[in-house]
Design a protein around this motif. Structure first.
Motif, PDB file in Angstrom:
ATOM      1  N   ALA A   6      -9.609  31.995  11.032  1.00 30.97           N
ATOM      2  CA  ALA A   6      -8.995  33.313  11.157  1.00 30.97           C
ATOM      3  C   ALA A   6      -8.543  33.848   9.793  1.00 30.97           C
ATOM      4  N   ILE A   7      -7.934  32.984   8.989  1.00 32.15           N
ATOM      5  CA  ILE A   7      -7.476  33.404   7.658  1.00 32.15           C
ATOM      6  C   ILE A   7      -8.666  33.797   6.789  1.00 32.15           C
ATOM      7  N   TRP A   8      -9.710  32.985   6.811  1.00 28.93           N
ATOM      8  CA  TRP A   8     -10.894  33.245   5.979  1.00 28.93           C
ATOM      9  C   TRP A   8     -11.553  34.571   6.354  1.00 28.93           C
ATOM     10  N   SER A   9     -11.813  34.768   7.631  1.00 24.68           N
ATOM     11  CA  SER A   9     -12.525  35.971   8.046  1.00 24.68           C
ATOM     12  C   SER A   9     -11.713  37.239   7.802  1.00 24.68           C
ATOM     13  N   LEU A  10     -10.415  37.183   8.097  1.00 22.24           N
ATOM     14  CA  LEU A  10      -9.595  38.385   7.937  1.00 22.24           C
ATOM     15  C   LEU A  10      -9.380  38.735   6.465  1.00 22.24           C
ATOM     16  N   LEU A  11      -9.119  37.745   5.639  1.00 29.89           N
ATOM     17  CA  LEU A  11      -8.914  38.035   4.220  1.00 29.89           C
ATOM     18  C   LEU A  11     -10.201  38.507   3.552  1.00 29.89           C
ATOM     19  N   SER A  12     -11.335  38.008   3.988  1.00 31.05           N
ATOM     20  CA  SER A  12     -12.604  38.497   3.433  1.00 31.05           C
ATOM     21  C   SER A  12     -12.801  39.973   3.759  1.00 31.05           C
ATOM     22  N   GLY A  13     -12.461  40.365   4.991  1.00 32.26           N
ATOM     23  CA  GLY A  13     -12.549  41.776   5.342  1.00 32.26           C
ATOM     24  C   GLY A  13     -11.555  42.637   4.587  1.00 32.26           C
ATOM     25  N   VAL A  14     -10.349  42.118   4.388  1.00 33.93           N
ATOM     26  CA  VAL A  14      -9.344  42.861   3.620  1.00 33.93           C
ATOM     27  C   VAL A  14      -9.810  43.056   2.183  1.00 33.93           C
ATOM     28  N   LEU A  15     -10.394  42.028   1.596  1.00 37.49           N
ATOM     29  CA  LEU A  15     -10.877  42.133   0.215  1.00 37.49           C
ATOM     30  C   LEU A  15     -11.989  43.177   0.107  1.00 37.49           C
ATOM     31  N   ALA A  16     -12.885  43.202   1.062  1.00 41.60           N
ATOM     32  CA  ALA A  16     -13.981  44.169   1.013  1.00 41.60           C
ATOM     33  C   ALA A  16     -13.478  45.609   1.102  1.00 41.60           C
ATOM     34  N   ARG A  17     -12.354  45.817   1.796  1.00 44.25           N
ATOM     35  CA  ARG A  17     -11.828  47.168   1.978  1.00 44.25           C
ATOM     36  C   ARG A  17     -10.903  47.611   0.851  1.00 44.25           C
ATOM     37  N   THR A  18     -10.413  46.703   0.034  1.00 51.46           N
ATOM     38  CA  THR A  18      -9.417  47.050  -0.964  1.00 51.46           C
ATOM     39  C   THR A  18      -9.890  46.844  -2.392  1.00 51.46           C
ATOM     40  N   THR A  19     -11.169  46.594  -2.598  1.00 52.14           N
ATOM     41  CA  THR A  19     -11.694  46.416  -3.949  1.00 52.14           C
ATOM     42  C   THR A  19     -12.815  47.424  -4.195  1.00 52.14           C
ATOM     43  N   ALA A  20     -13.022  47.707  -5.476  1.00 49.95           N
ATOM     44  CA  ALA A  20     -14.099  48.599  -5.903  1.00 49.95           C
ATOM     45  C   ALA A  20     -14.588  48.132  -7.267  1.00 49.95           C
ATOM     46  N   VAL A  21     -15.894  48.254  -7.498  1.00 50.49           N
ATOM     47  CA  VAL A  21     -16.501  47.872  -8.777  1.00 50.49           C
ATOM     48  C   VAL A  21     -16.557  49.110  -9.665  1.00 50.49           C
ATOM     49  N   VAL A  22     -15.901  49.037 -10.825  1.00 54.76           N
ATOM     50  CA  VAL A  22     -15.842  50.143 -11.774  1.00 54.76           C
ATOM     51  C   VAL A  22     -16.680  49.791 -12.977  1.00 54.76           C
TER      52      VAL A  22
END
Length: 202
Positions: A184-200
């Motif tokens: 649960a921790i792995w899957s949820l944090l992976s989704g959070v990271l995908a939504r809160t990061t951007a490549v500049v």
């Protein structure tokens, strides 16, 4: 016979001096430019690129990952709440309903299996989020490193109860709860990271 008087001298014509002709300035040739310097043989000469030469290579663009800390930690606390509830549900189903004695470690001393597993899940999620944040700001491939670290940690948490008791059923059920919390921790944090990061790209 009388001598004839000498002939009178001829009249002198006035002498006129001739002045040199005046030449206009436009007709005067300009001073010639000095001859170009000659590079002696054997001396290095500066290389002059031709006019048609292409421009030099441009440096490749650099990219970096930008993390929005506020939304990330909001998702991290929500993940911690879910992990705590997974632990509580695991204890409820396996220990209270199926009557399996779980091997519960209580380092906080709460003396309650539900609270112990809920607190353990919450703390584990916050620690995983802190690790992920550190990897994002310090490593080139944070998702890959986080996946490996968390996968190995989940395996250890699932197998560790086998070293706490000789009851295989109890150890396996405890490891199952630990496994569910980790997934649960792995899957949820992976989704959070995908939504809160951007490549500049800079």
């Amino acid at each position: 016979m009388s001598a004839l008087p000498p002939d009178p001298p001829p009249d002198r014509q006035p002498v006129t001096r001739r002045m040199p002709p005046v030449v206009p300035e436009s007709a005067v040739p300009a001073a010639s430019a000095p001859p170009p310097a000659v590079t002696p043989a054997g001396s290095p000469a500066a290389a002059v690129p031709p006019a048609w030469a292409p421009p030099g290579p441009t440096p490749p663009p650099r990219s970096r990952v930008v993390l929005r800390a506020g939304p990330f930690w909001g998702g991290a606390f929500a993940t911690a709440l879910v992990a705590a509830l997974v632990g509580v549900v695991g204890v409820l189903v396996l220990q209270s309903i199926l009557d399996v004695d779980l091997v519960v470690k209580d380092p906080a001393g709460v003396e309650n299996d539900y609270l112990a597993y809920g607190l353990a899940g919450f703390v584990a999620a916050i620690a995983a989020a802190a690790l992920l944040h550190l990897l994002v700001v310090s490593t080139p491939r944070p998702r890959a490193f986080f996946g490996w670290i968390l996968a190995l940690g989940i395996v250890v948490a699932a197998l560790l109860p086998l070293t706490w008791t000789d009851d295989t059923t109890s150890a396996l059920c405890t490891g199952l709860v630990n496994l569910l919390i980790g997934v649960a921790i792995w899957s949820l944090l992976s989704g959070v990271l995908a939504r809160t990061t951007a490549v500049v790209t800079t």
